[in-house]
Structure formats: structure tokens, C-alpha cells
Motif scaffolding. Structure first.
Motif, PDB file in Angstrom:
ATOM      1  N   UNK A  10       0.953  -1.166   0.057  1.00  0.00           N
ATOM      2  CA  UNK A  10      -0.103  -0.043   0.090  1.00  0.00           C
ATOM      3  C   UNK A  10       0.923   1.292  -0.165  1.00  0.00           C
ATOM      4  N   UNK A  11       2.166   1.216   0.030  1.00  0.00           N
ATOM      5  CA  UNK A  11       3.143   2.115  -0.019  1.00  0.00           C
ATOM      6  C   UNK A  11       2.998   2.769  -1.629  1.00  0.00           C
ATOM      7  N   UNK A  12       2.590   1.591  -2.354  1.00  0.00           N
ATOM      8  CA  UNK A  12       2.583   1.895  -3.892  1.00  0.00           C
ATOM      9  C   UNK A  12       1.142   2.939  -4.000  1.00  0.00           C
ATOM     10  N   UNK A  13       1.434   4.126  -4.376  1.00  0.00           N
ATOM     11  CA  UNK A  13       0.371   5.300  -4.247  1.00  0.00           C
ATOM     12  C   UNK A  13      -0.741   4.927  -5.233  1.00  0.00           C
ATOM     13  N   UNK A  14      -0.407   4.222  -6.556  1.00  0.00           N
ATOM     14  CA  UNK A  14      -1.597   3.868  -7.173  1.00  0.00           C
ATOM     15  C   UNK A  14      -2.368   2.789  -6.617  1.00  0.00           C
ATOM     16  N   UNK A  15      -2.012   1.851  -6.050  1.00  0.00           N
ATOM     17  CA  UNK A  15      -2.686   0.853  -5.106  1.00  0.00           C
ATOM     18  C   UNK A  15      -3.270   1.403  -4.033  1.00  0.00           C
ATOM     19  N   UNK A 120      13.509 -12.957   2.281  1.00  0.00           N
ATOM     20  CA  UNK A 120      14.515 -11.727   2.386  1.00  0.00           C
ATOM     21  C   UNK A 120      13.920 -10.303   2.705  1.00  0.00           C
ATOM     22  N   UNK A 121      14.572  -9.526   2.829  1.00  0.00           N
ATOM     23  CA  UNK A 121      13.680  -8.077   3.357  1.00  0.00           C
ATOM     24  C   UNK A 121      12.952  -7.688   2.198  1.00  0.00           C
ATOM     25  N   UNK A 122      11.895  -7.025   2.725  1.00  0.00           N
ATOM     26  CA  UNK A 122      11.122  -6.487   1.363  1.00  0.00           C
ATOM     27  C   UNK A 122      11.655  -5.198   0.673  1.00  0.00           C
ATOM     28  N   UNK A 123      11.216  -5.048  -0.583  1.00  0.00           N
ATOM     29  CA  UNK A 123      11.771  -4.262  -1.403  1.00  0.00           C
ATOM     30  C   UNK A 123      10.636  -3.793  -2.365  1.00  0.00           C
ATOM     31  N   UNK A 124      10.091  -2.736  -2.008  1.00  0.00           N
ATOM     32  CA  UNK A 124       8.793  -2.029  -2.653  1.00  0.00           C
ATOM     33  C   UNK A 124       9.032  -1.765  -4.212  1.00  0.00           C
ATOM     34  N   UNK A 125      10.340  -1.529  -4.700  1.00  0.00           N
ATOM     35  CA  UNK A 125      10.604  -1.201  -5.976  1.00  0.00           C
ATOM     36  C   UNK A 125      10.593  -2.757  -6.737  1.00  0.00           C
ATOM     37  N   UNK A 126      11.050  -3.543  -6.207  1.00  0.00           N
ATOM     38  CA  UNK A 126      11.149  -4.890  -6.939  1.00  0.00           C
ATOM     39  C   UNK A 126       9.636  -5.396  -6.844  1.00  0.00           C
ATOM     40  N   UNK A 131       5.336  -7.149  -9.708  1.00  0.00           N
ATOM     41  CA  UNK A 131       3.867  -7.503  -9.092  1.00  0.00           C
ATOM     42  C   UNK A 131       2.851  -6.404  -9.242  1.00  0.00           C
ATOM     43  N   UNK A 132       3.469  -5.156  -9.417  1.00  0.00           N
ATOM     44  CA  UNK A 132       2.613  -4.030  -9.294  1.00  0.00           C
ATOM     45  C   UNK A 132       1.564  -3.920 -10.252  1.00  0.00           C
ATOM     46  N   UNK A 133       1.682  -4.186 -11.548  1.00  0.00           N
ATOM     47  CA  UNK A 133       0.589  -3.879 -12.351  1.00  0.00           C
ATOM     48  C   UNK A 133      -0.757  -5.085 -12.089  1.00  0.00           C
ATOM     49  N   UNK A 134      -0.227  -6.035 -12.161  1.00  0.00           N
ATOM     50  CA  UNK A 134      -1.239  -7.106 -11.779  1.00  0.00           C
ATOM     51  C   UNK A 134      -1.719  -7.075 -10.357  1.00  0.00           C
ATOM     52  N   UNK A 135      -1.039  -6.551  -9.433  1.00  0.00           N
ATOM     53  CA  UNK A 135      -1.758  -6.368  -7.990  1.00  0.00           C
ATOM     54  C   UNK A 135      -2.826  -5.091  -8.073  1.00  0.00           C
TER      55      UNK A 135
END
Length: 172
Positions: A10-15, A120-126, A131-135
Motif C-alpha cells: 500500500x506504499x504504492x500510491x496507485x494501489x 528476504x527483506x522487503x523491497x517496494x521497487x522490486x 507484481x505492481x501492475x497485476x496487483x
């Protein structure tokens, strides 16, 4: 009015905009951190979990002064994944700096499954790349279920929508 600390998808502003069901223009967003916590990928999944981790800190986004309707929207989205709100103290970033003087109470979505396996540690950019578009597409469909979600296994519905869209995207 409620303050929320977000650390994952949810740090993805579009989501976030999709889940709130409105533009972020009038939403107050501030970079923040939560002490003694870290964010990890959930093993074999496309989302993160936050865990206590002494001496560490989780970076994220503070969403300030949310209305009850906003909270209902986010609760619906996160609740389907077995997350619940817990009150914490976060540190807001001001002028590029974080200071204990900028501490405030906020709520964070914690996963209820204490046995969830982390990777592993979370990476928002990754996440955004992979996964951003489909999510975001799935979230648009999933949030429509809110009006008639009685007796529905929300996680199963999310996964069904995800698989349908994934197949459609890869077949086209």
C-alpha cells in the motif's frame, strides 16, 4: 480521524488510491519509520509482513487523518489477508530528517499468523516491477466485492481474480 503506518504494497500510491476508492490529492502522506521492526517478503508470496526486530526499523508511509470510510476500505483490503490493526508509535520524517520529536501514534496492519514464513527483506521497487501492475488490476476487481462480501472467503476470491487476470495477461 485515524493515522495509519503503511510499510508494504500500500506504499504504492496507485494501489493505495485504488483501495481508498479516491484520489490521494487530499490525503496527507508523510515518510515515516517504525522502530524495532523489519519488513520481509512472505515466503513464496507477493506481499510483505512486518515483524518485531530489536534495533532495526521499518521504513514506510504515514497516512494521516483518515476518515472512517477510508479505514473501512483499507480494513476490507487488508482483512482478506489476515491482517489487523494494532496501535504503535511511529517517527515522522520532517525536512528529510527523522527525530524522536516527531513521534506520533498510528495504527499498523500486522499479520495474525505468528507462524508465517518470511523470506528476504522487503523491497517496494522490486514488488512494483514484478507484481505492481497485476496487483493493481486485481485490487480494482477485488474492491468491488466489498458491497456484498458476506459469506465469501475473501482470500480465495482474491486469488481467483489474480489467477484469472494473470492467465489473461499472459495469453494476450
Amino acid at each position: 480521524m485515524t493515522n495509519i503506518f503503511l510499510y508494504g504494497t500500500l506504499c504504492d500510491r496507485d494501489l493505495l488510491e485504488i483501495c481508498l476508492g479516491r484520489s490521494l490529492v487530499k490525503v496527507s502522506l508523510v515518510s515515516a519509520k517504525l522502530e524495532n521492526h523489519s519488513v520481509f517478503w512472505v515466503k513464496n508470496r507477493n506481499f510483505p509482513v512486518i515483524k518485531f526486530n530489536s534495533g532495526s526499523f521499518a521504513l514506510g508511509l504515514a497516512v494521516l487523518n483518515l476518515e472512517d470510510q477510508d479505514l473501512e476500505q483499507l480494513d476490507f483490503y487488508e482483512g482478506g489477508f489476515n491482517y489487523e490493526l494494532r496501535k504503535v508509535s511511529i517517527i515522522l520524517k520532517s525536512n528529510g530528517l527523522t527525530s524522536k520529536k516527531n513521534t506520533m501514534e498510528a495504527y499498523v496492519y500486522f499479520n495474525n499468523d505468528d507462524n508465517i514464513e518470511v523470506d528476504k527483506s522487503w523491497d517496494l521497487d522490486e514488488w512494483q516491477r514484478r507484481h505492481g501492475l497485476i496487483s493493481r488490476l486485481v485490487a480494482k476487481e477485488y474492491m468491488k466485492l466489498q458491497s456484498n462480501c458476506k459469506d465469501i472467503d475473501l482470500l480465495s476470491e482474491y486469488e481467483k481474480i489474480y489467477n484469472q487476470l494473470k492467465n489473461a495477461l499472459y495469453l494476450s
